[in-house]
Design a protein around this motif. Structure first.
Motif, mmCIF file in Angstrom:
data_model
loop_
_atom_site.group_PDB
_atom_site.id
_atom_site.type_symbol
_atom_site.label_atom_id
_atom_site.label_comp_id
_atom_site.label_asym_id
_atom_site.label_seq_id
_atom_site.Cartn_x
_atom_site.Cartn_y
_atom_site.Cartn_z
ATOM 1 N N GLU A 51 -44.984 36.152 -13.904
ATOM 2 C CA GLU A 51 -44.416 36.905 -15.023
ATOM 3 C C GLU A 51 -45.494 37.590 -15.854
ATOM 4 N N SER A 52 -46.765 37.326 -15.563
ATOM 5 C CA SER A 52 -47.867 37.868 -16.344
ATOM 6 C C SER A 52 -47.987 39.382 -16.162
ATOM 7 N N GLU A 53 -48.436 40.048 -17.212
ATOM 8 C CA GLU A 53 -48.649 41.493 -17.143
ATOM 9 C C GLU A 53 -50.045 41.842 -16.629
ATOM 10 N N ALA A 54 -50.843 40.824 -16.339
ATOM 11 C CA ALA A 54 -52.199 41.069 -15.829
ATOM 12 C C ALA A 54 -52.162 41.296 -14.324
ATOM 13 N N THR A 55 -51.323 42.242 -13.908
ATOM 14 C CA THR A 55 -51.116 42.471 -12.471
ATOM 15 C C THR A 55 -52.305 43.142 -11.797
ATOM 16 N N ALA A 56 -53.215 43.698 -12.583
ATOM 17 C CA ALA A 56 -54.418 44.274 -11.972
ATOM 18 C C ALA A 56 -55.240 43.198 -11.276
ATOM 19 N N LEU A 57 -55.089 41.971 -11.736
ATOM 20 C CA LEU A 57 -55.779 40.831 -11.122
ATOM 21 C C LEU A 57 -54.871 40.263 -10.036
ATOM 22 N N SER A 58 -55.377 40.167 -8.841
ATOM 23 C CA SER A 58 -54.590 39.681 -7.708
ATOM 24 C C SER A 58 -53.903 38.360 -8.027
ATOM 25 N N GLU A 59 -52.636 38.229 -7.620
ATOM 26 C CA GLU A 59 -51.894 36.985 -7.860
ATOM 27 C C GLU A 59 -52.593 35.804 -7.214
ATOM 28 N N ALA A 60 -53.230 36.016 -6.062
ATOM 29 C CA ALA A 60 -53.910 34.929 -5.357
ATOM 30 C C ALA A 60 -55.060 34.362 -6.184
ATOM 31 N N VAL A 61 -55.612 35.157 -7.106
ATOM 32 C CA VAL A 61 -56.661 34.685 -8.018
ATOM 33 C C VAL A 61 -56.048 34.287 -9.362
#
Length: 573
Positions: A181-191
């Motif tokens: 749900e985070s808006e920090a989608t620029a950072l890969s979900e795997a990280v």
């Protein structure tokens, strides 16, 4: 369970006890109880007439011996193993003593007779756990981090360990939900997911600030650690040559999160993988203050704890009708020590050891309820193949160990029903299970069997993986079933799959004409093949002979298809 007129003893569980863990007891099963338990069996669990007859005879004649092999009930109360013994109890009309194992994970019990799902995520999905693949990915990274193996190309942790860790860390599921749900989608979900989990265990406020700076760098100072990471992501993401690898990005984020927590921003964050550059490289960074996962299975096996267990076993073993049981993590060294008590045992089947060892190395082993069994004198009665596989794989497994059984139990293990390859729970209502499984075994033998493997068959996990990775083989079951007069259904299904895969267009023509036999000129190769296959079928020739005949005919047809004689130019639909 129903009570009986006699007391068969009791199991004292020394290790491995937990509220949601396996529970073992000794029970007297009556025919009425057997009937009730059978109402809970898996839909695919069939009868083995030979085993039922042998068990029933032993029960009627009073020769049934408590040998440690349990009836197994899942956490949901499903009967996972024991159908033949329960059928025999009803046929004999007498009660029998048995070990009962309850609260066993039914969705991962592939080491008894069913197949594992393709991944641990499939297991989680079957349990109704949301975001299963993200959860598995986070588990793998967090376990590697705890083990200090982020840089060593370590494979996926065993299912047994992931299952145990997940239950011991319930906040991980919430961390996955928050990450998605985070808006920090620029950072890969795997990280992002493992970083959020770790950060929340150290400083929730700082972790939220770090992710917010990645999502909205313009709201923060240019020196804000999260904003610096966002700049790095944006600069490198356009070119595959410069794009950051996940392990590198994870390491940089840990350094930047440390800076956020400490309030000490830096101008830049760098990290060089030591495995790629031994001279200038670094160890994988640690998140300051992060305590690691709760892993109840990673208790230190000190000499003191081992000695305490041994003393408890010796004390209990001296009591009449008391059977000590412990769920142990058996290392190669412990397996070697246990095998030293393997006197006068059956000959070890090397192919069986190979198969178990492959599953252990692949991380497919799950602790099931079938124990390693020792007699009251300390003799190893059952379990030599699993112990030998531990030695061969060089890795530890979790397994129940039961002691204090009568010496006479040794002779009873050979009459237990052997279980061939079967498909998993998802195929329980599928009518062609044996045919599909047999076709998958053929594919494994001809295409996947490791070089030098002795008289091997695929493990249940490998069979299921084949079915999932070769869906067209599954579809070919219809052809195999329809053409049963020309050979074994499994051979025909696998041969048709090979032929179509070799040349989809020409192969389809060959298979269709072999199936119909229509409009074939006299003496045509396919017509002769039909006649030859019927002869081989009547003579009950082996699978290999039938397969060889089919593939040799296909090779001749492919070399010279002569489609004009069939009245069908190549390329015609």
């Amino acid at each position: 369970m129903g009570a009986g007129p006699q007391q068969g003893g009791r199991i004292v569980q020394l290790q491995g006890q937990a509220a949601d863990g396996p529970a073992f007891s000794i029970e007297l099963v009556t025919p009425a109880t057997a009937t009730e338990l059978l109402s809970r069996k898996r839909p695919s669990a069939g009868d083995n007439a030979t085993a039922i007859a042998a068990y029933a005879e032993a029960m009627r004649e009073g020769r049934w011996i408590l040998n440690g092999m349990p009836l197994i009930l899942s956490r949901g109360g499903v009967l996972l193993d024991g159908v033949q013994r329960l059928r025999a109890c009803i046929r004999a009309g007498v009660p029998f003593l048995t070990v009962l194992a309850q609260n066993i994970p039914d969705d991962v019990l592939h080491t008894i007779d069913q197949q594992r799902r393709r991944s641990f995520a499939g297991v989680l999905e079957a349990r109704g756990i949301p975001h299963a693949h993200a959860l598995q990915s986070a588990l793998v990274k967090l376990i590697r981090y705890d083990d200090g193996k982020m840089l060593r190309g370590a494979g996926t942790a065993s299912w047994s360990r992931m299952d145990r860790v997940l239950r011991a860390n319930p906040d991980l599921e919430q961390a996955v939900k928050m990450s998605l749900e985070s808006e920090a989608t620029a950072l890969s979900e795997a990280v992002r997911t493992p970083l959020l989990f770790m950060g929340f265990r150290v400083d929730k406020g700082a972790t939220r600030r770090f992710l917010d700076a990645i999502a909205w760098p313009e709201k923060h100072s240019p020196m804000e650690p999260g904003a610096r990471i966002r700049d790095l992501i944006d600069i490198t993401r356009g070119d595959p040559a410069t794009r950051l690898k996940p392990v590198t990005l994870f390491a940089l984020c840990i350094k930047a999160l440390n800076a956020t927590i400490a309030g000490e921003p830096q101008r830049s964050y760098t990290w060089i993988d030591r495995t790629a550059n031994p001279t200038k490289g670094e160890e994988f960074p640690a998140l300051a203050g992060y305590p690691g996962l709760d892993d109840p299975g990673m208790e230190s096996e000190t000499e003191e704890t081992a000695r305490s267990l041994q003393e408890a076993v010796e004390r209990l073993a001296s009591e009449e009708n008391v059977f000590p049981l412990a769920i142990e993590s058996i290392s190669p060294q412990q397996a070697e020590a246990y095998l030293a008590h393997n006197s006068r045992n059956r000959k070890i089947v090397a192919a069986h050891v190979d198969a178990i060892a492959r599953d252990i190395r692949a991380g497919n082993w799950m602790m099931n309820a079938q124990p390693i069994c020792f007699s009251r004198s300390g003799r190893l009665l059952n379990g030599q193949h699993r112990l030998s596989a531990v030695l061969q794989a060089g890795e530890a497994i979790e397994v129940p160990v039961m002691r204090g059984l009568p010496e006479e139990a040794y002779a009873t293990y050979d009459i237990h029903a052997k279980k061939g390859p079967q498909l998993g729970a998802a195929f329980d209502h599928f009518g062609d299970r044996p045919l599909i499984a047999a076709a998958a075994v053929l594919l494994w033998k001809h295409e996947l069997k490791p070089a030098g493997t002795r008289n091997a068959k695929p493990t249940p996990a490998e069979v299921m993986r084949i079915v999932e990775q070769h869906p067209r083989l599954l579809e070919m079951r219809t052809f195999g079933r329809k053409m049963i007069e020309f050979g074994r259904g499994s051979v025909l299904a696998y041969a048709a799959y090979c032929i179509e895969r070799d040349d989809p267009e020409l192969g389809r023509i060959f298979v269709e004409r072999f199936e119909s036999g229509a409009d074939l000129p006299r003496g045509h190769l396919i017509l002769e093949l039909r006649k030859r296959m019927q002869i081989l079928r009547r003579e009950r020739t082996s699978q290999e002979e039938q397969l060889r005949e089919l593939l040799q005919a296909w090779a001749r047809f492919k070399e010279k298809p002569d489609l004009e004689r069939l009245g069908r130019p190549r390329g015609e639909a």
